[in-house]
Design a protein around this motif. Structure first.
Motif, mmCIF file in Angstrom:
data_model
loop_
_atom_site.group_PDB
_atom_site.id
_atom_site.type_symbol
_atom_site.label_atom_id
_atom_site.label_comp_id
_atom_site.label_asym_id
_atom_site.label_seq_id
_atom_site.Cartn_x
_atom_site.Cartn_y
_atom_site.Cartn_z
ATOM 1 N N VAL A 8 0.990 -1.410 0.021
ATOM 2 C CA VAL A 8 -0.400 0.281 -0.188
ATOM 3 C C VAL A 8 1.006 1.160 -0.421
ATOM 4 N N ARG A 37 -1.568 -0.840 -3.921
ATOM 5 C CA ARG A 37 -2.732 -0.473 -3.109
ATOM 6 C C ARG A 37 -2.606 1.049 -3.248
ATOM 7 N N GLU A 43 -5.173 -1.560 -7.456
ATOM 8 C CA GLU A 43 -6.288 -1.179 -6.847
ATOM 9 C C GLU A 43 -5.848 0.249 -6.154
#
Length: 174
Positions: A64, A94, A115
């Motif tokens: 992330v 992410r 994503e």
């Protein structure tokens, strides 16, 4: 240096207060499956001396990157150095939802599963390099925002953006 190098941990969440990642920060951590970096972690990886940030973390599943700008620059290929194209395609990256297309078009990141996450998840943004938000791009919610001396913010379009607290860092000459 070597903060979580070759450890048994499987989850790494780096707080906003970390400013120096050091060499082999989490390198060779074969158990590491999840790594999360704060909004202040941006393209200046070389400034952190993190030349092998997640090198050979071959079991990593999710990374992330909360940076409001694309993590890139001359040093960014070393974030997950040592991963084959096949292993990269198994890693979910992410990023803020408005950056998904930029990451998909990036020459390094396009191999990853990318994503977006809702920007309302972030309550405090640190902007360390120039950021332009286009007409449909806005941070959701009412976040706090810090613009560092090297950062800038340009909001295009006719719709404003709510900010709770805005801190602009300057020095005597700026």
């Amino acid at each position: 240096n070597y903060a979580v190098y070759n450890t048994a941990i499987d989850t790494l969440i780096v707080p906003e207060s970390v400013s120096d990642y050091g060499e082999y920060f989490a390198g060779y951590s074969r158990n590491l499956k999840y790594a999360e970096f704060p909004t202040s972690f941006c393209e200046t990886i070389g400034a952190y001396n993190a030349n092998c940030l997640l090198q050979n973390c071959i079991n990593i599943e999710t990374v992330v990157l909360k940076s409001p700008t694309v993590v890139g620059g001359d040093h960014y290929t070393t974030i997950l150095n040592g991963l084959s194209a096949e292993l990269k395609s198994n890693v979910t990256l992410r990023v803020p939802s408005y950056l998904v297309n930029a990451y998909k078009l990036d020459e390094y990141w396009y191999n990853f599963k990318i994503e977006g996450f809702d920007t309302e998840e972030i309550k405090d943004w640190t902007i360390k390099k120039d950021l332009t938000l286009y007409a449909r791009d806005r941070f959701k919610g009412n976040p706090d925002m810090t613009l560092t001396m090297s950062g800038g913010l340009n909001i295009l379009g006719e719709t404003g953006m709510d900010v709770n607290n805005l801190v602009v860092q300057t020095n005597y000459s700026s």
